[in-house]
Design a protein around this motif. Structure first.
Motif, PDB file in Angstrom:
ATOM      1  N   LEU A 221     -40.233  26.878  76.437  1.00  0.00           N
ATOM      2  CA  LEU A 221     -39.081  27.610  76.655  1.00  0.00           C
ATOM      3  C   LEU A 221     -37.814  27.333  75.692  1.00  0.00           C
ATOM      4  O   LEU A 221     -36.694  27.692  75.872  1.00  0.00           O
ATOM      5  CB  LEU A 221     -38.496  27.296  78.016  1.00  0.00           C
ATOM      6  N   GLY A 222     -38.249  26.974  74.642  1.00  0.00           N
ATOM      7  CA  GLY A 222     -37.271  26.595  73.400  1.00  0.00           C
ATOM      8  C   GLY A 222     -36.381  25.476  73.928  1.00  0.00           C
ATOM      9  O   GLY A 222     -35.094  25.641  73.242  1.00  0.00           O
ATOM     10  N   GLN A 223     -36.705  24.494  74.492  1.00  0.00           N
ATOM     11  CA  GLN A 223     -35.891  23.438  75.049  1.00  0.00           C
ATOM     12  C   GLN A 223     -35.405  22.254  73.942  1.00  0.00           C
ATOM     13  O   GLN A 223     -35.998  21.577  73.820  1.00  0.00           O
ATOM     14  CB  GLN A 223     -36.078  22.684  76.345  1.00  0.00           C
TER      15      GLN A 223
ATOM     16  N   PHE B 152     -32.069  20.520  73.284  1.00  0.00           N
ATOM     17  CA  PHE B 152     -30.697  20.077  73.840  1.00  0.00           C
ATOM     18  C   PHE B 152     -29.635  19.641  72.900  1.00  0.00           C
ATOM     19  O   PHE B 152     -30.294  18.824  72.139  1.00  0.00           O
ATOM     20  CB  PHE B 152     -30.710  19.134  75.080  1.00  0.00           C
ATOM     21  N   LEU B 153     -28.563  20.033  72.982  1.00  0.00           N
ATOM     22  CA  LEU B 153     -27.437  19.399  71.936  1.00  0.00           C
ATOM     23  C   LEU B 153     -27.242  18.080  72.247  1.00  0.00           C
ATOM     24  O   LEU B 153     -26.939  17.411  73.537  1.00  0.00           O
ATOM     25  CB  LEU B 153     -26.130  20.471  71.878  1.00  0.00           C
TER      26      LEU B 153
ATOM     27  N   GLY C 137     -29.348  30.134  79.251  1.00  0.00           N
ATOM     28  CA  GLY C 137     -29.998  28.687  78.974  1.00  0.00           C
ATOM     29  C   GLY C 137     -28.829  27.620  78.867  1.00  0.00           C
ATOM     30  O   GLY C 137     -29.005  26.971  77.860  1.00  0.00           O
TER      31      GLY C 137
ATOM     32  N   GLU D 164     -30.306  30.191  83.988  1.00  0.00           N
ATOM     33  CA  GLU D 164     -31.504  29.380  83.330  1.00  0.00           C
ATOM     34  C   GLU D 164     -32.562  29.807  83.938  1.00  0.00           C
ATOM     35  O   GLU D 164     -32.849  29.754  85.298  1.00  0.00           O
ATOM     36  CB  GLU D 164     -30.906  27.837  83.743  1.00  0.00           C
TER      37      GLU D 164
ATOM     38  N   ASP E  24     -34.702  34.541  84.725  1.00  0.00           N
ATOM     39  CA  ASP E  24     -35.302  35.090  83.428  1.00  0.00           C
ATOM     40  C   ASP E  24     -33.903  36.179  82.755  1.00  0.00           C
ATOM     41  O   ASP E  24     -34.040  37.097  83.546  1.00  0.00           O
ATOM     42  CB  ASP E  24     -36.469  35.604  83.283  1.00  0.00           C
ATOM     43  N   CYS E  25     -33.354  35.652  81.896  1.00  0.00           N
ATOM     44  CA  CYS E  25     -32.270  36.581  81.336  1.00  0.00           C
ATOM     45  C   CYS E  25     -32.977  37.904  80.701  1.00  0.00           C
ATOM     46  O   CYS E  25     -32.333  39.212  80.954  1.00  0.00           O
ATOM     47  CB  CYS E  25     -31.520  36.037  80.117  1.00  0.00           C
TER      48      CYS E  25
ATOM     49  N   ASN F  25     -26.720  28.809  73.257  1.00  0.00           N
ATOM     50  CA  ASN F  25     -27.624  28.067  72.167  1.00  0.00           C
ATOM     51  C   ASN F  25     -29.068  28.716  72.729  1.00  0.00           C
ATOM     52  O   ASN F  25     -29.674  28.176  73.557  1.00  0.00           O
ATOM     53  CB  ASN F  25     -27.491  26.747  72.380  1.00  0.00           C
TER      54      ASN F  25
ATOM     55  N   TYR G 117     -37.463  31.117  70.640  1.00  0.00           N
ATOM     56  CA  TYR G 117     -39.009  31.787  70.497  1.00  0.00           C
ATOM     57  C   TYR G 117     -38.531  33.349  71.019  1.00  0.00           C
ATOM     58  O   TYR G 117     -39.382  34.208  70.804  1.00  0.00           O
ATOM     59  CB  TYR G 117     -39.989  31.215  71.636  1.00  0.00           C
TER      60      TYR G 117
HETATM   61  N1  SAM Z   1     -27.376  25.086  76.320  1.00  0.00           N
HETATM   62  C1  SAM Z   1     -28.343  24.005  76.047  1.00  0.00           C
HETATM   63  C2  SAM Z   1     -27.943  23.019  74.799  1.00  0.00           C
HETATM   64  O1  SAM Z   1     -27.212  23.792  74.166  1.00  0.00           O
HETATM   65  O2  SAM Z   1     -28.199  22.074  75.044  1.00  0.00           O
HETATM   66  C3  SAM Z   1     -29.651  24.306  76.203  1.00  0.00           C
HETATM   67  C4  SAM Z   1     -30.117  25.164  74.890  1.00  0.00           C
HETATM   68  S1  SAM Z   1     -31.789  25.547  74.784  1.00  0.00           S
HETATM   69  C5  SAM Z   1     -31.988  25.747  73.065  1.00  0.00           C
HETATM   70  C6  SAM Z   1     -32.394  26.983  75.415  1.00  0.00           C
HETATM   71  C7  SAM Z   1     -32.410  27.140  77.026  1.00  0.00           C
HETATM   72  O3  SAM Z   1     -32.745  28.394  77.189  1.00  0.00           O
HETATM   73  C8  SAM Z   1     -33.176  26.273  77.819  1.00  0.00           C
HETATM   74  O4  SAM Z   1     -32.377  25.420  78.762  1.00  0.00           O
HETATM   75  C9  SAM Z   1     -34.168  27.025  78.376  1.00  0.00           C
HETATM   76  O5  SAM Z   1     -34.791  26.488  79.651  1.00  0.00           O
HETATM   77  C10 SAM Z   1     -33.447  28.320  78.676  1.00  0.00           C
HETATM   78  N2  SAM Z   1     -34.215  29.661  78.582  1.00  0.00           N
HETATM   79  C11 SAM Z   1     -35.333  29.821  77.803  1.00  0.00           C
HETATM   80  N3  SAM Z   1     -35.769  31.292  77.812  1.00  0.00           N
HETATM   81  C12 SAM Z   1     -34.880  31.772  78.797  1.00  0.00           C
HETATM   82  C13 SAM Z   1     -34.920  33.042  79.568  1.00  0.00           C
HETATM   83  N4  SAM Z   1     -35.570  33.793  79.344  1.00  0.00           N
HETATM   84  N5  SAM Z   1     -33.673  33.145  80.531  1.00  0.00           N
HETATM   85  C14 SAM Z   1     -32.862  32.091  80.620  1.00  0.00           C
HETATM   86  N6  SAM Z   1     -32.937  30.810  80.118  1.00  0.00           N
HETATM   87  C15 SAM Z   1     -33.901  30.498  79.209  1.00  0.00           C
END
Ligand code: SAM
Length: 295
Positions: free
Chosen positions: A24-26, A28-29, A54, A75, A100-101, A130, A134
């Motif tokens: 899920l591209g997690q 975190f900052l 997200g 999220e 899911d967005c 952020n 993917y």
């Molecule tokens: N905003 C946080 C930060 O900056 O630390 C997390 C950013 S992280 C790069 C991406 C976030 O998008 C994760 O929490 C992940 O679970 C969420 N995510 C991934 N695919 C998504 C989707 N299709 N719809 C909504 N959220 C999604």
């Protein structure tokens, strides 16, 4: 609670019984100056509603909630919802939606969170995220095409993608997505963020870009479909000249007629797609549309 402290993040995740999901591209900052800087540029004024894609554990969400009227955070990971309920408990202007967005009706979600009204028309909305790397381009296109007139879309993406989004016509990074973004608004590249600012660190650097959407359409092609077809055809095979690339897509017109159309629009016969601005593509697509329909 310091949401950018790696120890705090790990403790929150252990408590919730979840692990980082790479799928899920997690990432975190963990550098607090980054969510602050993104939140600072995310919208035009404090009265705006912010849609966040997200939120993760909520570090950017909290910064947005401090600055703007309302935050609606979408999220996908159900495991993060109890974490967000805890980390954002102090904010009464945040709505977290587990979805899911790419699937949900963003206009309906925003309207419901605001107790009614049409987002973009009855209340101004901007986007901050952020983004999960993917799925960057599909999310951007979804935001642009979902029918909500956002004021500004601010996203952190892979540095190479940011370079492409903000590229000037004729440059190496200019591509279909650049020309398409130019149709909807103007792009500003803000700053670069190193892998060490994330937990876990990604393999690549990142950068933040904003798209300021035109309040009214800046271009009105005769056929939007022909405009998008023209842009995509032009970049499908980058090494081909524009005439050759378009001849594959608009084969019913024939190569000679397409060459005439390209030169009548003021371009050399051997021009390549990356030389054309968004406005050039609109004029060219109008000429192709007319030729197809006038016979
Ligand atoms: N905003 C946080 C930060 O900056 O630390 C997390 C950013 S992280 C790069 C991406 C976030 O998008 C994760 O929490 C992940 O679970 C969420 N995510 C991934 N695919 C998504 C989707 N299709 N719809 C909504 N959220 C999604």
């Amino acid at each position: 609670m310091n949401l950018c402290n790696p120890r705090v993040i790990r403790e929150l995740m252990v408590e919730a019984g979840i692990k980082f999901r790479r799928d899920l591209g997690q990432n975190f900052l963990v550098d607090p100056s980054v969510p602050e800087a993104i939140a600072d540029v995310a919208a035009f004024d404090p009265d705006e509603v912010l849609l966040e894609i997200g939120p993760g554990i909520g570090c950017l969400t909290a910064e947005l909630a401090e600055r703007y009227r309302k935050v609606v955070a979408v999220e996908i990971d159900r495991g993060l919802i109890p974490v967000l309920q805890k980390t954002l408990a102090d904010y009464d202007n945040v709505t977290v939606v587990n979805a899911d967005c790419m699937e949900i009706d963003l206009a309906a979600v925003l309207s419901e969170a605001m107790g009614g009204g049409s987002p973009g028309a009855d209340f101004p909305v901007s986007v901050a995220a952020n983004l999960p790397y993917y799925i960057t381009t599909p999310i951007l296109l979804r935001l642009l095409e979902c029918g909500v007139r956002f004021s500004r879309i601010t996203v952190m993406v892979q540095k190479e993608v940011a370079d492409r989004l903000a590229a000037a016509p004729g440059s190496r990074d200019y591509g279909a997505i650049t020309a398409v973004l130019g149709y909807y608004g103007t792009v500003t590249r803000h700053f670069t963020v190193s892998p060490g600012s994330f937990l876990p660190p990604p393999a690549v650097s990142s950068a933040v870009v904003s798209i300021d959407l035109y309040p009214e359409p800046a271009y009105r092609p005769l056929s939007e479909k022909t405009f998008f077809d023209t842009v995509h055809a032009a970049f499908e095979q980058r090494r081909k000249t524009l005439v050759n690339a378009l001849s594959a897509r608009f084969s019913d017109l024939g190569k000679e007629r397409i060459a005439e159309i390209v030169t009548s629009c003021g371009h050399p016969a051997d021009v390549r797609g990356e030389r054309l601005s968004t406005g050039d593509f609109v004029s060219l697509s109008d000429a192709l549309f007319r030729a197809k329909n006038d016979g």
